[in-house]
Design an enzyme around this catalytic site. Sequence first.
Site, PDB file in Angstrom:
ATOM      1  CD  GLU A   1      76.410  37.898  -6.316  1.00 36.73           C
ATOM      2  OE1 GLU A   1      75.900  38.915  -5.830  1.00 36.73           O
ATOM      3  OE2 GLU A   1      77.518  37.917  -6.879  1.00 36.73           O
TER       4      GLU A   1
ATOM      5  CG  ASN B   1      76.717  40.771   2.982  1.00 32.72           C
ATOM      6  OD1 ASN B   1      76.383  41.636   2.161  1.00 32.72           O
ATOM      7  ND2 ASN B   1      77.940  40.275   3.017  1.00 32.72           N
TER       8      ASN B   1
ATOM      9  CG  ASN C   1      72.548  40.515  -5.752  1.00 31.47           C
ATOM     10  OD1 ASN C   1      72.203  39.345  -5.820  1.00 31.47           O
ATOM     11  ND2 ASN C   1      73.771  40.928  -6.052  1.00 31.47           N
TER      12      ASN C   1
ATOM     13  CG  ASP D   1      82.269  38.982   4.068  1.00 31.60           C
ATOM     14  OD1 ASP D   1      81.118  39.435   3.954  1.00 31.60           O
ATOM     15  OD2 ASP D   1      83.219  39.366   3.361  1.00 31.60           O
TER      16      ASP D   1
ATOM     17  CG  HIS E   1      81.140  37.580   0.265  1.00 31.07           C
ATOM     18  ND1 HIS E   1      81.725  38.833   0.240  1.00 31.07           N
ATOM     19  CD2 HIS E   1      82.110  36.696  -0.072  1.00 31.07           C
ATOM     20  CE1 HIS E   1      82.998  38.695  -0.086  1.00 31.07           C
ATOM     21  NE2 HIS E   1      83.257  37.416  -0.283  1.00 31.07           N
TER      22      HIS E   1
HETATM   23  C1  GAR Z   1      77.381  41.657  -5.876  1.00 27.08           C
HETATM   24  O1  GAR Z   1      78.209  40.791  -6.597  1.00 27.08           O
HETATM   25  C2  GAR Z   1      77.477  41.363  -4.399  1.00 27.08           C
HETATM   26  O2  GAR Z   1      77.604  40.008  -4.100  1.00 27.08           O
HETATM   27  C3  GAR Z   1      78.748  42.111  -4.060  1.00 27.08           C
HETATM   28  O3  GAR Z   1      78.651  43.317  -4.773  1.00 27.08           O
HETATM   29  C4  GAR Z   1      77.903  43.093  -5.971  1.00 27.08           C
HETATM   30  C5  GAR Z   1      76.778  44.097  -6.044  1.00 27.08           C
HETATM   31  O4  GAR Z   1      76.097  44.036  -7.262  1.00 27.08           O
HETATM   32  N1  GAR Z   1      78.883  42.306  -2.664  1.00 27.08           N
HETATM   33  C6  GAR Z   1      80.052  42.277  -2.045  1.00 27.08           C
HETATM   34  O5  GAR Z   1      81.106  42.134  -2.622  1.00 27.08           O
HETATM   35  C7  GAR Z   1      79.978  42.448  -0.524  1.00 27.08           C
HETATM   36  N2  GAR Z   1      81.204  42.082   0.092  1.00 27.08           N
HETATM   37  P1  GAR Z   1      74.640  44.645  -7.435  1.00 27.08           P
HETATM   38  O6  GAR Z   1      74.691  46.085  -6.943  1.00 27.08           O
HETATM   39  O7  GAR Z   1      74.389  44.594  -8.912  1.00 27.08           O
HETATM   40  O8  GAR Z   1      73.668  43.796  -6.652  1.00 27.08           O
END
Ligand code: GAR
Length: 203
Positions: free
Chosen positions: A184, A111, A17, A154, A113
């Site tokens: 995302e 954030n 992200n 959240d 999610h």
């Molecule tokens: C993503 O899917 C994000 O939405 C999630 O962690 C992942 C991180 O991936 N976040 C949560 O679950 C927060 N509650 P990334 O490091 O490749 O961006």
Amino acid sequence: MSEKIRIAVLASGGGTNLQALIDAEHSGKIKNGEIVLVICNRKSAYAAERAKSAGIRAEIVTRKACGGQEGFEKRMIELLEEERADLIVLAGFLNILSNDFVRRYDHRIVNIHPSLIPAFCGEGFYGLVPHEAALERGVKVTGATVHFVNEVADGGEIIAQKAVEVLPGDTPEVLQRRVMEQAEWILLPAAVSQLCDEMSAER
Ligand code: GAR
């Protein structure tokens, strides 16, 4: 032209992200914002490498090295102030921030999610967990949500959501990847871009 909105990204893991945000800034999709700082709370976080490759200041700050949550947040605040961050983006940041920290940056922390809040969210719902829960419940649609961060995990005001289909035979990993690709990585840069536009206009 006024100065761009200064963005700090907090990440714990792979940083895809974060990469989507870096790419959106480079391609001009985020016009009024620039990422000036990336803070990772895990030494192994690949997100830090992504930041460095893009020439962005990356700092590893761990709770352990800071002697607990209070010291950890104190160090983050120092860095955020040093870089004059206007907007804080939690991009896969798996630490629950204290009420004091969250109140200090009211409506300035967002954030991403990986579910359609209020489904499959709250404490403990991170990484693969929301996808496992979605498959277990048998929902046909899931997705991602960008929201402001407040004292409730959240629970802050929703900024944007995008739905993604759940398909027969999905595993948590397959669904996670689809939610990232179809929601995302599009939703987060778009929401950050919009916020930067709004914050610039208010200046
Ligand atoms: C993503 O899917 C994000 O939405 C999630 O962690 C992942 C991180 O991936 N976040 C949560 O679950 C927060 N509650 P990334 O490091 O490749 O961006």
